[in-house]
Design an enzyme around this catalytic site. Structure first.
Site, PDB file in Angstrom:
ATOM      1  N   PHE A 155     131.081 -34.542  78.393  1.00 17.44           N
ATOM      2  CA  PHE A 155     131.795 -35.863  78.251  1.00 17.44           C
ATOM      3  C   PHE A 155     132.308 -36.203  79.818  1.00 17.44           C
ATOM      4  O   PHE A 155     132.656 -37.401  79.823  1.00 17.44           O
ATOM      5  CB  PHE A 155     133.155 -35.621  77.724  1.00 17.44           C
ATOM      6  CG  PHE A 155     134.315 -34.598  78.512  1.00 17.44           C
ATOM      7  CD1 PHE A 155     134.775 -35.181  79.283  1.00 17.44           C
ATOM      8  CD2 PHE A 155     134.399 -33.257  78.448  1.00 17.44           C
ATOM      9  CE1 PHE A 155     136.029 -34.520  80.212  1.00 17.44           C
ATOM     10  CE2 PHE A 155     135.134 -32.649  79.223  1.00 17.44           C
ATOM     11  CZ  PHE A 155     135.962 -33.039  80.138  1.00 17.44           C
ATOM     12  N   GLU A 182     130.258 -36.347  71.902  1.00 13.30           N
ATOM     13  CA  GLU A 182     130.954 -37.331  70.863  1.00 13.30           C
ATOM     14  C   GLU A 182     132.488 -37.616  71.224  1.00 13.30           C
ATOM     15  O   GLU A 182     133.256 -38.170  70.586  1.00 13.30           O
ATOM     16  CB  GLU A 182     130.959 -36.325  69.333  1.00 13.30           C
ATOM     17  CG  GLU A 182     131.834 -34.933  69.627  1.00 13.30           C
ATOM     18  CD  GLU A 182     130.781 -33.882  69.991  1.00 13.30           C
ATOM     19  OE1 GLU A 182     130.114 -34.187  71.019  1.00 13.30           O
ATOM     20  OE2 GLU A 182     130.890 -32.584  69.585  1.00 13.30           O
ATOM     21  N   CYS A 287     131.767 -30.839  87.541  1.00 16.78           N
ATOM     22  CA  CYS A 287     131.460 -29.703  87.640  1.00 16.78           C
ATOM     23  C   CYS A 287     131.295 -29.207  89.112  1.00 16.78           C
ATOM     24  O   CYS A 287     130.919 -28.015  89.436  1.00 16.78           O
ATOM     25  CB  CYS A 287     129.903 -29.469  86.886  1.00 16.78           C
ATOM     26  SG  CYS A 287     128.683 -30.594  88.063  1.00 16.78           S
TER      27      CYS A 287
END
Ligand code: NAD
Length: 497
Positions: A155, A182, A287
């Site tokens: 995401f 999603e 990240c």
């Protein structure tokens, strides 16, 4: 199909046509700043994945013979289209993902780099040859495409991360299927409208929305030859095992717990500014976010004072508001998890210097948004949960040691290996750190050492499963198989001229 919120679910892009999913399973998409539903993602079923892959395979059978100089032409067009639409594309990211407009735009710019690199495919895809490996015998290596390739993306970078893969996959002659997160499916809808306009043949690029079942269908499909994944470590491990057990190539980038070491000779103003942005930028949901700062010797006091000042003054709010520096986290579950980890950090001996929980942001419409303000804990024990667990929120844990060697030991005492940074003005300390540190991406006087598109994104250990990383030459190798030809053409077989 219309769902409870009164919205039509978003579409898949199959064989070059927009198509409604036949699945009745859906997931609501929220604007994390308001908590309001802004779209509905379909969770496509296995038979839809089969249709996508079969059509992609048919398209591949033609595309692989299109000369590389023609395969890159739609990428040039795509580059122009993204540049033309960049503001709207960036607003779409902010509204479904939460980060600020500036951060959203920055991710498109990093994504564009990958398109630009892949436009060099006529050179990048070259093989090599030797004449006369034995008398009258020549040997060549060619790079050929694999077939249908797929990427499953997270995401936190809905624009950039699909572009770590897509340009390389198609420029080398493959078909490519994207299964976006999603939680943030709207950015891919927009990107695929541009891809449609860019002029790729039908079926070469496909979009299939969904969750775990959709992913499993891709992992099990015999015509999917290679799988790229970016997301959390447990899912990366799962996808790597299942894809490789099914005989596919896989490159799976996982989670992180990134440390940064601050030495006493660092430019403290620069180090704090950069590390505050690394820890709190994108609400800590990168990240490559720094989540542990390790001060060495006398760096402790100065760094602590400055980071507190930054954390307490950083403006948090809706990412499209002008002066906002940090947006919300992705959803309520994430906010609750972050709050819980801070509680655990305190219970396990951490000293809460700045508590970003439960604070308001400007504007009544944002009262229910998933905001966590910058949070700083000091004296976090290296064995504590907070020191070892990926928080993925704007929480900085601080630790203190006396020497650079102790700092390197602490850095290496963790399962992840996505990034490690050092701040110093000493060349030899920086060199020792660079050489000994157990991480695939290293920053020296940098807080987010994100490799340019022409270098591999080199996570190590529990941050990566596979051998060829995303981007650059690794991307070209991942998406091609080498064919070696050894040939002999005896003179006596040819008509003499
Ligand atoms: P996630 O692992 O929850 O989801 C990533 C993708 O996997 C999504 O498309 C999701 O639909 C799918 N998925 C989720 N659970 C699955 C399951 N059980 N089986 C099959 N598919 C599944 O990750 P996220 O929350 O979207 O993203 C955040 C994570 O991604 C963080 O851990 C972050 O560190 C990591 N990340 C890593 C990098 C990197 O380069 N190493 C880059 C960005 C994000």
């Amino acid at each position: 199909m219309t769902v409870a919120s009164g919205r039509e679910p978003l579409m898949n892009f199959v064989g070059g046509e927009w198509q409604r999913s036949s699945s009745s399973s859906t997931r609501d998409v929220h604007n994390p700043a308001t908590a309001q539903i802004i779209a509905v993602a379909p969770l496509s079923a296995a038979q839809e994945v089969d249709e996508v892959v079969q059509k992609a395979h048919q398209a591949f059978l033609e595309w692989r013979y299109v000369p590389v100089v023609d395969r890159i032409k739609p990428l040039f067009k795509l580059r122009e289209l993204i540049n033309q639409h960049i503001d709207e594309l960036s607003k779409t990211i902010t509204n479904e993902c939460g980060k600020t407009f500036v951060e959203s735009k920055a991710e498109w710019l990093r994504g564009l780099e990958n398109i630009e690199v892949a436009c060099g495919m006529p050179i990048l895809q070259q093989g090599y040859s030797n004449e006369d490996i034995a008398r009258g015998i020549d040997e060549h290596m060619f790079r050929q495409p694999l077939g249908v390739t797929a990427a499953i993306t997270p995401f936190n970078f809905p624009g950039m991360i699909p572009l770590w893969f897509l340009p390389y996959a198609v420029a080398t002659g493959n078909a490519f299927v994207l299964k976006p997160s999603e939680k943030v499916p709207m950015t891919s809808q927009y990107l695929f409208r541009l891809l449609e306009e860019a002029g790729f043949p039908k079926g070469i690029l496909s979009l299939v929305n969904g969750g775990k079942d959709t992913v499993d269908a891709l992992l099990d499909h015999p015509k999917v030859r290679a799988v790229s994944f970016v997301g959390s470590t447990p899912v990366a491990k799962y996808i790597y095992s299942r894809a490789t057990a099914n005989g596919k190539r896989a490159q799976c980038q996982g989670g992180a717990k990134n440390p940064a070491v601050v030495l006493p000779d660092a430019d403290m103003d620069m180090a704090t500014r950069i590390l505050a942005d690394s820890a709190f930028g994108c609400a800590g949901q990168r990240c490559l976010a720094t989540s542990v700062a390790i001060t060495v010797g006398s760096a402790k006091k100065d760094f602590t004072d400055r980071i507190i000042a930054d954390a307490t003054t950083r403006k948090t709010g809706y990412g499209l508001a002008e002066d906002v520096q940090m947006g919300p986290v992705i959803d309520n579950a994430s906010r609750e998890r972050i709050h819980g980890l801070v509680d655990t950090g305190v219970k396990e001996g951490g000293q809460l210097l700045v508590d970003g929980r439960g604070k308001k942001v400007d504007g009544d419409e944002f009262a229910n948004g998933y905001f966590v303000h910058p949070t700083v804990l000091a004296d976090v024990n290296p064995e504590a949960t907070l020191a070892k667990t990926e928080v993925f929120g704007p929480v900085l844990s601080m630790m203190h040691v006396n020497t650079v060697q102790e700092a390197i030991e602490l850095v290496n005492n963790r399962p992840f290996g996505n990034q490690a940074c050092v701040f110093t003005s000493s060349g030899s300390a920086a060199r020792e750190f660079r050489n000994k540190v157990d991480a695939g991406n290293v920053g020296i006087n940098l807080g987010v050492a994100a490799p340019m598109a022409f270098f591999p994104f080199s996570g190590w250990n529990d941050s990566f499963f596979g051998d060829l990383h995303a981007q650059g030459r690794h991307g070209v190798e991942f998406y091609t198989q080498t064919k070696v030809v050894v040939e002999r053409w005896p003179k006596e077989w040819s008509r003499q001229f």
